[in-house]
Design an enzyme around this catalytic site. Sequence first.
Site, PDB file in Angstrom:
ATOM      1  N   SER A 194       0.849  -1.198   0.000  1.00 31.75           N
ATOM      2  CA  SER A 194       0.000   0.000   0.000  1.00 31.75           C
ATOM      3  C   SER A 194       0.882   1.245   0.000  1.00 31.75           C
ATOM      4  O   SER A 194       2.081   1.196   0.249  1.00 31.75           O
ATOM      5  CB  SER A 194      -0.894  -0.013   1.229  1.00 31.75           C
ATOM      6  OG  SER A 194      -0.104  -0.178   2.382  1.00 31.75           O
ATOM      7  N   ALA A 196       1.475   5.101   1.672  1.00 34.88           N
ATOM      8  CA  ALA A 196       1.325   5.672   3.006  1.00 34.88           C
ATOM      9  C   ALA A 196      -0.060   6.268   3.163  1.00 34.88           C
ATOM     10  O   ALA A 196      -0.578   6.902   2.248  1.00 34.88           O
ATOM     11  CB  ALA A 196       2.358   6.771   3.207  1.00 34.88           C
ATOM     12  N   THR A 198      -1.157   7.185   6.866  1.00 35.00           N
ATOM     13  CA  THR A 198      -0.793   8.088   7.955  1.00 35.00           C
ATOM     14  C   THR A 198       0.713   8.089   8.177  1.00 35.00           C
ATOM     15  O   THR A 198       1.217   8.841   8.990  1.00 35.00           O
ATOM     16  CB  THR A 198      -1.486   7.665   9.263  1.00 35.00           C
ATOM     17  OG1 THR A 198      -1.134   6.293   9.494  1.00 35.00           O
ATOM     18  CG2 THR A 198      -2.994   7.769   9.152  1.00 35.00           C
ATOM     19  N   SER A 199       1.446   7.221   7.463  1.00 34.02           N
ATOM     20  CA  SER A 199       2.896   7.160   7.654  1.00 34.02           C
ATOM     21  C   SER A 199       3.589   8.086   6.660  1.00 34.02           C
ATOM     22  O   SER A 199       2.946   8.782   5.887  1.00 34.02           O
ATOM     23  CB  SER A 199       3.381   5.720   7.491  1.00 34.02           C
ATOM     24  OG  SER A 199       3.410   5.363   6.131  1.00 34.02           O
ATOM     25  N   THR A 203       5.436   0.920   1.395  1.00 36.89           N
ATOM     26  CA  THR A 203       6.368   0.183   0.537  1.00 36.89           C
ATOM     27  C   THR A 203       6.161   0.576  -0.931  1.00 36.89           C
ATOM     28  O   THR A 203       7.132   0.732  -1.687  1.00 36.89           O
ATOM     29  CB  THR A 203       6.199  -1.335   0.736  1.00 36.89           C
ATOM     30  OG1 THR A 203       6.480  -1.640   2.101  1.00 36.89           O
ATOM     31  CG2 THR A 203       7.157  -2.126  -0.144  1.00 36.89           C
ATOM     32  N   ASP A 256     -10.498   0.617  13.927  1.00 38.41           N
ATOM     33  CA  ASP A 256      -9.905  -0.484  13.183  1.00 38.41           C
ATOM     34  C   ASP A 256     -10.248  -1.790  13.891  1.00 38.41           C
ATOM     35  O   ASP A 256      -9.396  -2.445  14.471  1.00 38.41           O
ATOM     36  CB  ASP A 256      -8.376  -0.289  13.097  1.00 38.41           C
ATOM     37  CG  ASP A 256      -7.736  -1.202  12.069  1.00 38.41           C
ATOM     38  OD1 ASP A 256      -8.460  -1.825  11.278  1.00 38.41           O
ATOM     39  OD2 ASP A 256      -6.491  -1.295  12.059  1.00 38.41           O
ATOM     40  N   LYS A 288       1.356   0.458  15.814  1.00 41.83           N
ATOM     41  CA  LYS A 288      -0.010  -0.039  15.940  1.00 41.83           C
ATOM     42  C   LYS A 288      -0.174  -0.988  17.114  1.00 41.83           C
ATOM     43  O   LYS A 288      -1.122  -0.888  17.885  1.00 41.83           O
ATOM     44  CB  LYS A 288      -0.376  -0.727  14.626  1.00 41.83           C
ATOM     45  CG  LYS A 288      -1.826  -1.074  14.464  1.00 41.83           C
ATOM     46  CD  LYS A 288      -2.033  -1.799  13.133  1.00 41.83           C
ATOM     47  CE  LYS A 288      -3.480  -1.868  12.777  1.00 41.83           C
ATOM     48  NZ  LYS A 288      -3.926  -0.647  12.098  1.00 41.83           N
TER      49      LYS A 288
END
Lengths: 503, 503
Positions: A194, A196, A198-199, A203, A256, A288
């Site tokens: 995926s 980003a 929220t990061s 990758t 989540d 997380k």
Amino acid sequence: MRAKVRILKVKTGGFTIFINPKDAQEWKIHPNDLIRIESGKRSVYGSAAISDFVGVGEVGLSEDILESHQFSEGEVVALSPAGTPESVRYIKKKMRGEKLRKVEIETIVKDIVDRKLRNTEISAFVTALEINGLDMDEIAALTIAMAETGDMLDIDRKPIMDVHSIGGVPGNKTNVIVVPIVAAAGLTIPKTSSRAITSAAGTADVVEVLTNVTLSLDEIKRIVEKIGACLVWGGALNLAPADDLTIHVERRLSLDPRGLMLASIMSKKYAIGSQYILIDIPTGKGVKVETMEEARSLAKDFIELGKRLGQYVEVAITYGGQPIGHTIGPALEAKEALETLMTGKGPGSLVEKAIGLAGILLEMGGVAPKGMGRKVAREILESGKAYQKMREIIEEQGGNPDIKPEDIPIGDKTYTIHAQSSGYVTAIDNKAITAIAREAGAPEDKGAGIMLHVKVGEKVKEGDPLFTIHAESEGKLDKAIVLARRLEPIKIEGMVLQVVGNL
Amino acid sequence: MRAKVRILKVKTGGFTIFINPKDAQEWKIHPNDLIRIESGKRSVYGSAAISDFVGVGEVGLSEDILESHQFSEGEVVALSPAGTPESVRYIKKKMRGEKLRKVEIETIVKDIVDRKLRNTEISAFVTALEINGLDMDEIAALTIAMAETGDMLDIDRKPIMDVHSIGGVPGNKTNVIVVPIVAAAGLTIPKTSSRAITSAAGTADVVEVLTNVTLSLDEIKRIVEKIGACLVWGGALNLAPADDLTIHVERRLSLDPRGLMLASIMSKKYAIGSQYILIDIPTGKGVKVETMEEARSLAKDFIELGKRLGQYVEVAITYGGQPIGHTIGPALEAKEALETLMTGKGPGSLVEKAIGLAGILLEMGGVAPKGMGRKVAREILESGKAYQKMREIIEEQGGNPDIKPEDIPIGDKTYTIHAQSSGYVTAIDNKAITAIAREAGAPEDKGAGIMLHVKVGEKVKEGDPLFTIHAESEGKLDKAIVLARRLEPIKIEGMVLQVVGNL
């Protein structure tokens, strides 16, 4: 009612169908009503918007619809109001705390994909799951339904390996190294990642610095059958589309629920046919999963769910207490990963994690004897075979395999933060590092990010450089500096933590 | 970012703010993102739509926004992305089953009214309430917050009486008779009503056949201070606006959590300053409240909530097992109500219910001695004083007070269903009657509906007329007939229900 399609240049983030006020009045259609348009075997549901943008007898489709549904300008379609979808009853059943049957879960997922359920109903579903949960039967049904309502990949090479890291730890370019090691050992690993959310870099964002990541399923099949691996962006594919629609709602509520998280990850693995899956759960402060207890409980669920799906799952609980390697941000991470692949050497935290994960996969895939995976992985990395495989991946996906680390453009507006006292680095705050990198422009500005000069446990002297912020514009650099000064992401303490005087 | 307002001719059912793709890219705004526009002290939140409908530097507002917010074409406003509203945290607190504090409930309600919370978040709130409920402290806080975030009415006559029927029983034009009786007795009763949502006619739909029901709060104040009563559509007013936004979501999920239902009803009463409130809970098969036990429990909650709000509440649990009176549908009901007011006579179920409810209100308001309310109410109705007051209401609201029942146009496409056997009417199915009336065109087609020729308990012979369907178009009449034949809403049985032979 029959109407002529007009494609409108508007994106609403949902499926919006525009109708002229006169038609709306005659057909008793109100704004935001659920309506259906149909032509031959194609049909789609959307929310009504009443507007003069279209004439009487016309129906305007927002561009969002065209991304997944083929309707063409001037085409005649049938339009009708739609009632409450059947699956609303099953969502209410979950609100009452009852267990859902397989067919009920399938109906909910199908209605999400068909856009019969919109954010309002999906939100009720997500909330009901957050409160009342799902048991493993329900999670397995949800996972399979999510996969089967989207495209599926069937690769003519077995076994299919996969690796997935639960998000949250900054600088985690590990899988860019793991995938070529595993493929170089002769295994098959069609890796989707995926971007980003929220990061500072997903990758897919990192790999995109090196090559194209937006491929079709047919291209992926061709490449993986040829070279055993790919590193692509999953978001470009129609894998488990219900998941994307659900995640959008979860994000707005910052929820989540575990059942959805498991189904979200495993449905994509199921859709691409993965048989041996390694789940990496980074654990530590600011990621997380913060505690070992939580990580172990989650690991158990992944393994159990894998069994239900006919997949063999192993879980690696990894150290996630500080960033992986020295770089955070797409270009900086791509550079570090490429250097590591080319030289076989790199930051300890990155190399050790990569060969650790790759080693487990090699053992799972039967190409390394039990207990020897790590050693074999290290050999593949150090021998340059992993780099060779990465060159093939870059080339097959449409990039230049001769790319060198020094070719990668890094944000040239920089600022270095220095130690204000001497001592030891006792903590690096993951969340603060991510926030500063994002403020500097990551992940959209690929050259933006952070270069760490120290890691936890290292000794520093007053005035030593701690980290450098990279940005592509002065404005964003300034904002990142302000945030860095406020958050102080790197903590330095003297060895003497406390002096206690005469008692 | 500063942008020039353009008013777009589009209604989306929400607050939609259109931005040019170039601006969206620069400002990193994605479709459906929450954004805020601001000018001086005015601000509004809405969902982003990205479109060429507006140029670079322009911001397009959907007409929905203009209904409650004043922005004008060409005006310069500041536009900014909005983060996750604070109240999402409190919604999640309720998901965890925790009790919400007053200030937390106030924040949620304010964010709903400000449109910071959209359907997705409101749905999560409604679902959390459906599952975890609200206690009386929370309901009282919710009720007051809903009232105080909207307009409030302050009528210079005391005491203020009110009556409210929980929906569901067809043909319930009772309050059209109750209100003029109560006002004719000298009491003050500013009655607001709703339009039909799932029924064939709301009180507002019925009164609209006789006079205008869309009035401003100022007009209501003037009229009620002059003649002591009004019969208006509450939806035209900005009373408890959070309620309307919440109800929209509840309807889509066909949910009606009790706490929200109580707050919904009582917030509107609180906003118009009602002090003595009579709640009518029709109870029986096919209406909202089906059992006496449920009705009594609900009654207790209404009374308790009233105490918290400083209101005196009484509850009448009424028979709701079949339609009230003989007519269902706006014009048919208006005609029946007007005839009853003019002659002082009408169907037993209608007259008895009307004078029963009015009588309770007369006693609550201190204008009839305890136990004498019903008698006084009957005298007011039979003396023509109630009709006289109704004429005043019709005239003050802008209608013709001389309107006669025979002036009211009724759908002239008719079809009568006859009894297929002899026996007694043992049941009239409320839901079926409503469905048939709606199929015939009610409430939009005011002349559409049903005239019942029999009620429960009456003896019928084979071939006797049971009910007549009225419609304004042949097409709708045909559809209503088909439905009537399928549903058979009136059940006839011989007196001998079962013969048991030799045991």
